[in-house]
Structures are given as C-alpha cells and as structure tokens.
Design an enzyme around this catalytic site. Structure first.
Site, PDB file in Angstrom:
ATOM      1  N   GLU A  83      -7.557   5.826   0.181  1.00 47.99           N
ATOM      2  CA  GLU A  83      -8.749   4.719   0.014  1.00 47.99           C
ATOM      3  C   GLU A  83      -9.259   4.354   1.246  1.00 47.99           C
ATOM      4  O   GLU A  83      -8.577   4.039   2.241  1.00 47.99           O
ATOM      5  CB  GLU A  83      -8.096   3.733  -0.825  1.00 47.99           C
ATOM      6  CG  GLU A  83      -8.516   3.853  -2.542  1.00 47.99           C
ATOM      7  CD  GLU A  83      -7.109   4.549  -2.934  1.00 47.99           C
ATOM      8  OE1 GLU A  83      -7.285   4.990  -4.353  1.00 47.99           O
ATOM      9  OE2 GLU A  83      -6.230   4.639  -2.489  1.00 47.99           O
ATOM     10  N   THR A  84     -10.647   4.155   1.131  1.00 51.97           N
ATOM     11  CA  THR A  84     -11.321   3.387   2.222  1.00 51.97           C
ATOM     12  C   THR A  84     -11.994   2.384   1.645  1.00 51.97           C
ATOM     13  O   THR A  84     -12.608   2.452   0.474  1.00 51.97           O
ATOM     14  CB  THR A  84     -12.180   4.389   2.964  1.00 51.97           C
ATOM     15  OG1 THR A  84     -11.589   5.506   3.227  1.00 51.97           O
ATOM     16  CG2 THR A  84     -12.988   3.694   3.866  1.00 51.97           C
TER      17      THR A  84
END
Length: 298
Positions: free
Chosen positions: A51-52
C-alpha cells in the site's frame, strides 16, 4: 503538493517494527493535494509496496486530514500499516502538533469513515493507536469452505469454520498448529477467483501457536485479487481476528483485552503489533521506522 519542478516529497517507512527492513513497508506522500487519482495509482504501481498512503486536505469539518490508500492495482477502503506509516511520517515533520513529548488525538477522513487515531510521542519512536470501525462476522457455507480449503492447500478436516468479516470483507481461517501455517502454499489463481467471485479483499489464516512465546497470534495474509500475493504484516485484519477470538471464548478480560500479534517471519519481514479491545471496539497499535526520505519526479 507537487513542487514547482514536478517533484514530490515521499517517505519509505517500515511499519509494525522498531528497526529497518522488518515489518511492512509503505510509501507515504505527506502532501498529496494536486495529484489526480490516476497519478496516485501510477505512483502506487511504481513503488510496488502493498500500500501507498496519500495525505490530503479533508473535505469534512470534523477531520484533521484525509487519507487514501492504494495497492499496486487498486484503491482500498482501509489499511492499518500504511496509516501507522503515514502518522509516523507526519510526526517526523512535526505536523498536527506531533512533537516529542506530546500525545495527540487526530481524526482521519477515509473511505471507511472518520477514524480516530492517538499518537503518543512521549517515547523516542511514536506509538500510533488507530481505532478501527465496527466489525461483524458472516459464516461461510460448507460447500464454499471446501473450495477455500482446497485453494489454501489445507486438509478440510483441519479447517475451522471460516468466516468473512464485514469490515474489510476478509476471510478469516483458524488452523491449530504453526507448522501448518508456515507450510501453506496456496493456489493463488484459485484464491483470486474466489476473491473476485465473492467480493472478498483477502484471506487471513492464523493460529494461536507462535514463534515468540510472549505472542498470542501468528498470522499470514493473502490477497492476490488485490495485487498482493502475501502481505508481510496486516494491521487491518488483526482487529477482526482479535474480536473473533474473543467471541470464540478465548478472551482474557471481557472489558479490556490486549492481544500481541506476529506476522511476516516467513518472509524475513518480522512484524509485531498490538490489538487492544475495549468492549467490541478494536484499537490497533504499532510503531514504525523511516527507511528513506526523498523526491519523486513526476
């Protein structure tokens, strides 16, 4: 905020650990206003973390800021480790009064609602406590459970009654022994098919046998349909697992319960986190380490 020369400040943060190169890595963009949704997805695909996190101005008056999370393939409704990473990065920048020696409560606007987070900066490395939304459980029918067992590579007789949580739409499966969990080699194509067909985000398999004797639960999490074959440490699934264990009668204290989770050891990314239950409300606790701070060129 995109700078004049088309550069973007980013942090690479390892979450749910107290030293580099452990836990779950997340990239954090602490000033993402001005980025389009397509650009956010491109950045998430480029850095290729599970995830970012993108920090934006809120659209709701009760929120301090807005947070969006992207896997390499899609936006998701909730992510624990990238939230811990984002708050760690914001504390490094001293934003929202996150300075050494203070404890601050913030409210984050997300696709899962406005989430309360407590950031304790009284130690060298901040502790971040995220209050997770309400969660209930749905039984998985027997015929579907058989398909699930086959896709996970588990003997059907060793599979406890699996459930799907209503928070993340994750499937939760308990196995009795750590060696069973460590030796899992799931059929990712079959899991992808099941996940897409049923609208499930991922598959959390857990056991009460642990690597470290002072831990309570060991977890592995697979989400191939979300672009993540195996996640090193999954905070958002840990709260529902703790609630499920409480409902199964394994709770230590019906009013206040602390669960110690471990994950990622088999990936050489050992991560450790806490889940505190107050009644039916889980609070996810963890620390993080900055590995890299730099500029991304757009």
């Amino acid at each position: 905020m995109v700078l004049a020369d088309n550069t973007l400040l980013v942090y690479w943060v390892d979450a749910f650990c107290d030293r580099p190169f452990c836990g779950n890595p997340a990239v954090v963009v602490p000033q993402a206003d001005g980025l389009s949704e397509a650009q956010m997805q491109q950045i998430a695909r480029e850095v290729n973390c599970s995830e970012t996190a993108f920090v934006l101005q809120p659209t709701l008056p009760e929120a301090d800021f807005r947070l969006r999370w992207f896997t390499p393939t899609q936006e998701v409704n909730l992510c624990g480790h990238a939230t811990v990473a984002a708050l760690h990065a914001l504390a490094r920048e001293g934003r929202f009064n996150l300075h050494p020696g203070v404890t601050e409560i913030l409210y984050i606007e997300t696709r899962s609602g406005v989430l309360k987070v407590l950031v304790d900066c009284k130690t060298d490395r901040p502790w971040i406590w995220l209050t997770l939304p309400e969660c209930k459980f749905e039984r998985i029918p027997a015929d579907l459970a058989r398909q699930l067992a086959a896709a996970l590579g588990l003997p059907e007789r060793s599979l406890s009654e699996p459930v799907a949580d209503t928070l993340n739409r994750d499937v939760l499966v308990s196995v009795p022994h750590l060696h069973q969990l460590q030796s899992l080699t799931p059929d990712m194509a079959a899991l992808t098919h099941l996940g897409k067909e049923r609208g499930w985000r991922g598959f959390g398999v857990f056991t009460r046998e642990t690597v470290e004797p002072d831990r309570d639960v060991h977890v592995r999490f697979f989400a191939p349909q979300s672009g993540i074959l195996e996640d090193p440490v999954t905070g958002s699934v840990s709260g529902p697992i703790a609630l499920l264990l409480r409902q199964s009668g394994e709770s230590k204290d019906p009013e206040r319960d602390l669960w110690r989770f471990e994950q990622g050891d088999g990936l050489n990314r050992a991560g450790r986190l806490l889940v505190e239950l107050h009644g039916e409300t889980p609070k996810l606790g963890g620390q993080a380490v900055t590995v890299l701070r730099g500029e991304l060129y757009l």
